[in-house]
Design a protein around this motif. Structure first.
Motif, PDB file in Angstrom:
ATOM      1  N   PRO A 152      40.693  -0.389 -62.694  1.00  0.00           N
ATOM      2  CA  PRO A 152      41.638  -1.510 -62.584  1.00  0.00           C
ATOM      3  C   PRO A 152      41.374  -2.326 -61.319  1.00  0.00           C
ATOM      4  CG  PRO A 152      42.717   0.569 -62.073  1.00  0.00           C
ATOM      5  CD  PRO A 152      41.325   0.905 -62.541  1.00  0.00           C
ATOM      6  N   LEU A 153      41.313  -3.627 -61.490  1.00  0.00           N
ATOM      7  CA  LEU A 153      41.071  -4.536 -60.367  1.00  0.00           C
ATOM      8  C   LEU A 153      42.324  -5.308 -60.053  1.00  0.00           C
ATOM      9  CD1 LEU A 153      37.600  -5.905 -61.548  1.00  0.00           C
ATOM     10  CD2 LEU A 153      38.037  -4.036 -59.960  1.00  0.00           C
ATOM     11  N   SER A 154      42.529  -5.608 -58.809  1.00  0.00           N
ATOM     12  CA  SER A 154      43.692  -6.415 -58.436  1.00  0.00           C
ATOM     13  C   SER A 154      43.449  -7.870 -58.821  1.00  0.00           C
ATOM     14  CB  SER A 154      43.962  -6.289 -56.936  1.00  0.00           C
ATOM     15  OG  SER A 154      42.849  -6.761 -56.218  1.00  0.00           O
ATOM     16  N   PRO A 155      44.482  -8.598 -59.168  1.00  0.00           N
ATOM     17  CA  PRO A 155      44.297  -9.994 -59.555  1.00  0.00           C
ATOM     18  C   PRO A 155      43.823 -10.843 -58.383  1.00  0.00           C
ATOM     19  CG  PRO A 155      46.621  -9.479 -59.357  1.00  0.00           C
ATOM     20  CD  PRO A 155      45.878  -8.183 -59.199  1.00  0.00           C
ATOM     21  N   ILE A 156      43.058 -11.874 -58.700  1.00  0.00           N
ATOM     22  CA  ILE A 156      42.563 -12.800 -57.669  1.00  0.00           C
ATOM     23  C   ILE A 156      43.712 -13.698 -57.237  1.00  0.00           C
ATOM     24  CG2 ILE A 156      40.959 -14.669 -57.190  1.00  0.00           C
ATOM     25  CD1 ILE A 156      39.104 -13.458 -59.274  1.00  0.00           C
ATOM     26  N   THR A 157      43.925 -13.766 -55.940  1.00  0.00           N
ATOM     27  CA  THR A 157      45.027 -14.595 -55.442  1.00  0.00           C
ATOM     28  C   THR A 157      44.507 -15.825 -54.771  1.00  0.00           C
ATOM     29  OG1 THR A 157      45.072 -13.347 -53.385  1.00  0.00           O
ATOM     30  CG2 THR A 157      46.578 -12.647 -55.134  1.00  0.00           C
TER      31      THR A 157
END
Length: 68
Positions: free
Chosen positions: A63-68
């Protein structure tokens, strides 16, 4: 000619847009970077591997964190 470089690097944010099989991230100094790829048959295999089956799972394995 030999050069000795002493450096101190402080990274507060490192953002990488994409990664490929031959990606290189360099922090610091270097004279040159040369690619190297080795293939080793450590298992002593003599035949081709069986055909891989396609995977229909669209969920990422990591799982990757969303791009902010």
């Amino acid at each position: 000619m030999n050069l000795t470089i002493h450096q101190s690097i402080h990274i507060h944010l490192l953002k990488i847009g994409s990664i490929a099989n031959s990606s290189v991230v360099q922090i610091g100094s270097t004279g040159s970077i040369q690619g190297k790829s080795d293939i080793h048959n450590t298992g002593g295999f003599t035949e081709l591997a069986e055909q891989a089956l396609p995977v229909d799972n669209l969920t990422p394995l990591v799982p990757l964190s969303p791009i902010t």
